[in-house]
Design an enzyme around this catalytic site. Structure first.
Site, PDB file in Angstrom:
ATOM      1  N   HIS A 223       0.870  -1.194   0.000  1.00  0.00           N
ATOM      2  CA  HIS A 223       0.000   0.000   0.000  1.00  0.00           C
ATOM      3  C   HIS A 223       0.901   1.238   0.000  1.00  0.00           C
ATOM      4  CE1 HIS A 223      -3.468   2.436   0.646  1.00  0.00           C
ATOM      5  NE2 HIS A 223      -3.742   2.166   1.892  1.00  0.00           N
ATOM      6  N   HIS A 262      -2.328  -2.373  -9.668  1.00  0.00           N
ATOM      7  CA  HIS A 262      -3.342  -1.756  -8.795  1.00  0.00           C
ATOM      8  C   HIS A 262      -4.575  -2.656  -8.781  1.00  0.00           C
ATOM      9  CE1 HIS A 262      -6.021   1.240  -7.048  1.00  0.00           C
ATOM     10  NE2 HIS A 262      -4.936   1.884  -6.688  1.00  0.00           N
ATOM     11  N   ASP A 316       2.522   5.449  -6.645  1.00  0.00           N
ATOM     12  CA  ASP A 316       3.756   5.368  -5.851  1.00  0.00           C
ATOM     13  C   ASP A 316       5.025   5.333  -6.681  1.00  0.00           C
ATOM     14  OD1 ASP A 316       1.869   3.409  -3.640  1.00  0.00           O
ATOM     15  OD2 ASP A 316       2.746   5.350  -3.195  1.00  0.00           O
TER      16      ASP A 316
END
Ligand code: SDX
Length: 381
Positions: A223, A262, A316
């Site tokens: 995450h 994702h 990210d």
């Protein structure tokens, strides 16, 4: 009955709540907060206004905006004992562990958190939105062995976070980049840390506890922890022509490549697109083009290999390059994610608790059939 029931591992695809706050379209790569898409908000709004929008469902009038910003500025300070705690724990703890501890500690001092009603949950939420930049900046300073910088009431939310972290005021581009990054991280559907906050508040526990749960959940590498590890991968790769070798080794070991893939986006994460643009700009300005070229090479190789499986860069992958290039150490990247996401965590917990339903799923039992005969210990082999 439970034996036969199908279940979804990791709750994949399960709709666990109804919300009016945010919308993620994983097929068309769209992210919108209360109906406004992130491209519009990052161009025309700012984090304070987006935070208000997430919480109250509309853009504030000028009067509402001034009141909300002055409330945030009133609450953005932390007391000396909190700075002392940060100094003590930052010698050894990872900044995400420190953040988890500090939010929990502040909650313990706030008497309104003992048995909060819905209004008090909102008030606690606003205190936390106001304090997160101050707390994370102080953790960054303490873990880098630097003196604390107190908030400057003249600065915007994002600029103040930069100032308290870097020890200097950002230039307009740096301030815009930080504001954009915080907006992009503000909310994202039923992601694990948001779900964790909602689950906690659904027992009528307090907002400090809900946010402590969310921080604990965001810490994991699958995450929020991915941004720190994505930069490590890019730096470990070192140059574009080393990318093929590094990726092949990792893929052979079935390792997940941090910053890619994702649960919802099966196309390019729209947040990554915007962050990529800033990463290109700031690395060129700072003479770190090689870092950016290595990243884009990794992206090209990953998309060639796994693009048809719907694996693309996520939020990210480029955020770490951006934060690193404006002077943040990698172990503070996930806490920066938390500074953005605090508004989404608070907004969704607050929305949920106003029409609350305790989260309590079931599990399918696959164990030994009961009743089993109890064998005394001296008869067991
Ligand atoms: C965030 O939920 C949110 O919205 C999160 C977030 C937010 O704003 O809150 O968007 C922020 O957390 C972004 C994600 C950051 N995490 C990472 O970058 C870690 C690396 N990514 C993967 O671990 C993975 O993609 C997840 C965890 C993000 C999503 O995982 P899923 O949906 O459980 O997918 P999966 O692991 O079941 O993978 C499906 C297939 C598998 O291949 P097969 O076994 O079917 O052959 O795709 C492969 C996986 O091996 N795969 C990857 C991969 N991600 C998926 N292979 C290599 N590298 C990857 N990164």
């Amino acid at each position: 009955v439970e034996q036969k029931q199908e279940f979804s591992r990791g709750l994949e695809g399960v709709i666990a709540a109804e919300t009016k706050i945010g919308y993620v379209d994983g097929i068309n790569g769209i992210l919108a907060y209360r109906g406004y898409d992130i491209e519009t908000l990052t161009n025309q709004s700012n984090y304070e206004e987006v935070s208000y929008l997430l919480l109250y469902g509309k853009l504030p009038s000028e009067k509402e905006y001034i009141e909300y910003v002055s409330e945030l500025k009133k609450e953005m300070y932390i007391e000396d004992d909190v700075y002392e705690l940060i100094k003590k724990i930052s010698r050894t703890a990872h900044p995400m562990s420190s953040l988890r501890t500090v939010v929990s500690y502040i909650g313990g001092k706030d008497k309104t958190s003992v048995d909060p009603d819905v209004k008090q949950q909102e008030e606690i939420g606003i205190k936390l939105i106001a304090k997160m930049p101050t707390i994370v900046a102080a953790i960054k300073r303490a873990s880098s062995g630097e003196d604390f910088i107190k908030p400057d009431p003249e600065l915007s939310y994002a600029a103040n976070f930069f100032y308290q972290s870097a020890g200097r005021k950002p230039d307009t581009v740096e301030a815009k980049m930080m504001d954009t990054a915080l907006i992009l991280h503000a909310d994202h559907g039923m992601n694990a840390s948001t779900f964790s906050a909602m689950l906690t508040i659904s027992t009528l526990s307090d907002m400090y506890s809900a946010i402590t749960s969310a921080i604990s959940t965001l810490k994991g590498p699958l995450h929020g922890g991915a941004n720190e590890r994505a930069l490590a991968l890019i730096k470990e790769t070192g140059s574009p022509d080393n990318a093929e070798k590094v990726l092949s080794e990792k893929m052979e070991k079935k390792e997940k490549i941090m910053g890619f893939g994702h649960r919802v986006y099966k196309v390019y994460d729209p947040r990554a697109k915007i962050l990529k643009g800033y990463a290109e700009y700031i690395t060129k300005k700072n003479g770190q083009e090689k870092l950016f070229q290595t990243a884009t090479k990794i992206e090209d190789l990953m998309v060639n290999r796994l693009g048809e499986k719907g694996i693309f860069p996520n939020v990210d992958f480029y955020s770490g390059i951006l934060y690193y290039s404006i002077g943040f150490p990698p172990d503070v990247f996930t806490p920066i994610f938390a500074v953005g996401r605090i508004s989404g965590w608070v907004a969704r917990s607050y929305e949920y608790v106003q029409n609350n339903r305790l989260f309590r799923p079931r599990s399918r039992y696959a164990g030994e059939k009961a009743p089993r005969r109890y064998v005394p210990i001296n008869e067991r082999n």
